[in-house]
Design an enzyme around this catalytic site. Structure first.
Site, PDB file in Angstrom:
ATOM      1  N   GLU A  65      16.961  36.977  64.865  1.00 32.17           N
ATOM      2  CA  GLU A  65      18.350  36.642  64.535  1.00 32.17           C
ATOM      3  C   GLU A  65      18.474  35.162  64.197  1.00 32.17           C
ATOM      4  O   GLU A  65      18.406  34.300  65.079  1.00 32.17           O
ATOM      5  CB  GLU A  65      19.288  36.981  65.696  1.00 32.17           C
ATOM      6  N   ASP A  91      10.318  43.719  80.983  1.00 34.54           N
ATOM      7  CA  ASP A  91      10.659  45.075  80.563  1.00 34.54           C
ATOM      8  C   ASP A  91      11.938  44.995  79.738  1.00 34.54           C
ATOM      9  O   ASP A  91      13.036  44.870  80.285  1.00 34.54           O
ATOM     10  CB  ASP A  91      10.863  45.965  81.792  1.00 34.54           C
ATOM     11  N   HIS A 106      25.860  31.283  60.717  1.00 36.92           N
ATOM     12  CA  HIS A 106      25.079  32.463  60.357  1.00 36.92           C
ATOM     13  C   HIS A 106      24.813  32.521  58.859  1.00 36.92           C
ATOM     14  O   HIS A 106      23.765  33.019  58.433  1.00 36.92           O
ATOM     15  CB  HIS A 106      25.786  33.730  60.839  1.00 36.92           C
TER      16      HIS A 106
END
Length: 409
Positions: free
Chosen positions: A99, A305, A400
């Site tokens: 991202e 995990d 972004h």
């Protein structure tokens, strides 16, 4: 048998992928599976086959039917100043993500908190849980069952503790629904995340219970009251893994010059977005802006995990205006991390943990995992601070566009 012979048998369907491990050394088996798959699906897989992992080191430990490895870009943020009980000093934090803008966003938040004196962090609770479910013919048997557990607690503790050098049973909490009883076992697990450790221990305890209280039928060692890989109130209320709190006081000059905002506006957005918006949306325990972004990126980098991001990203962001400064805190009730076992033994993940000085067993045991938890919570706080500030000054979309789409803005 040679690799090309095994590949031919795989393509013809004469043997299965998992049988290759019985015919070839682990690394050769990985190559054979990949070459066969390339022929079967008609796609070349050279990037997947390019890896530093020695598969003889992870055989029967981390994955099955291995054909290679996936690579994810790894960035670094920091240094972040952490004033914790276990993490003390300035740390660089590895984050693996695809991202764009995430790492830059967190890094600006880190700059702001470090210039303001750093983050205070504390692990309030440390216990991994497993909750088997027992079925009874009638509720008449349940009071005696609960009494049996209470009277045999020390014997149960000894049985559980005998299965591991590091697992220590702390408590058992019963939950009743109809003719079903869940026993939520809580363990200290040292520097391991501890899921396998507690499962093995609880299985032994369940054998003892069924032998000595025959009317108790243990249907499953995991009855979902644990609660693993699920967003649940029981984890938010009682904790699972590490319950961590971090706080910082952000100075007004830092808010203005680094974050381009002010304390009151950031606070107002936090209340209306993270609290009112989350409540209106009906979330159980995600009263935050983007815990999941930061926790996931660090989990991938350090071999945690990743499926446990479901509960590990649950938590709360709290803010207060103090004069013209901003108080901000984050609370993560169920951050499940370890520095030994599982994916932490992989070479790149081991190096990522070593960047923060937390790989392996700590002295005393458990201190490295708690240190990692404090660093993660402090980084989460930094990410929350920056996103709230970016929302307050309309920078989110621009960031972004520039870093997520390589657009000129």
């Amino acid at each position: 048998m040679k690799i090309d012979e095994v590949v031919e048998k795989l393509v013809k369907g004469e043997i299965s992928f998992h049988e290759v491990d019985n015919l070839l050394e682990a690394n050769a088996a990985m190559v054979a599976r990949r070459l066969a798959l390339e022929k079967i699906v008609g796609v070349g897989l050279p990037s997947i086959g390019s890896t530093v992992i020695d598969y003889s080191e992870i055989k029967n430990k981390n994955a099955e039917n291995v054909i290679g490895a996936i690579q994810i870009p790894l960035g670094i943020v920091g240094p972040i100043r952490v004033n914790g009980d276990y993490a003390k000093g300035d740390f660089y934090v590895p984050m693996a993500t695809t991202e764009g803008a995430l790492i830059a966003s967190v890094n600006r938040g880190i700059k702001a908190v470090t210039l303001s004196g750093g983050v205070r962090a504390k692990v309030l609770k440390d216990e991994m849980t497993r909750a088997p479910v027992f079925k009874f013919d009638s509720i008449e048997q349940i009071p005696n069952f609960l009494k049996f557990i209470e009277e045999n607690l020390e014997k149960i503790r000894n049985i559980a503790n005998s299965t591991s050098h590091h697992g220590k049973l702390k408590s058992i909490t019963p939950f009743v629904l109809g003719n079903n009883v869940w026993l939520r076992f809580s363990f200290e697990t040292g520097d391991a995340m501890g899921m396998n450790m507690v499962t093995i221990a609880v299985e032994k305890v369940c054998e003892f219970i069924e032998e000595n209280f025959p009317s108790a039928d243990c249907l499953a060692v995991s009855g979902n009251m644990c609660s693993d890989k699920k967003q649940t109130n029981v984890n938010s209320l009682f904790g699972r893994g590490k319950t961590v709190v971090a706080e910082a006081l952000i100075k007004k000059d830092v808010i203005r010059n680094i974050l381009h905002s002010n304390a009151q506006l950031i606070h107002d957005i936090n209340l209306r977005k993270n609290w009112l918006g989350t409540a209106r949306a009906g979330s159980l325990s995600q009263f935050n802006a983007h815990f999941a972004n930061i926790v996931t990126a660090i989990f991938i980098a350090t071999g945690q995990d990743v499926a446990q991001i479901v509960e590990s990203s649950s938590g709360y962001t709290w803010t207060e205006v103090r004069g013209e400064d901003l108080y901000i805190s984050v609370t993560l009730p169920s951050l499940e991390v370890g520095t030994v076992g599982g994916g932490t033994r992989l070479p790149t993940q081991k190096e990522a943990l070593s960047i923060m000085g937390v790989y392996g067993s700590g002295n005393p045991p458990g201190s490295n995992a708690k240190k990692l938890a404090e660093i993660i919570a402090s980084t989460v706080l930094s990410g929350e601070l920056n996103l709230l500030a970016a929302l307050s000054n309309k920078e989110l979309g621009k960031a972004h566009a520039k870093l997520g789409r390589a657009m000129k803005v």
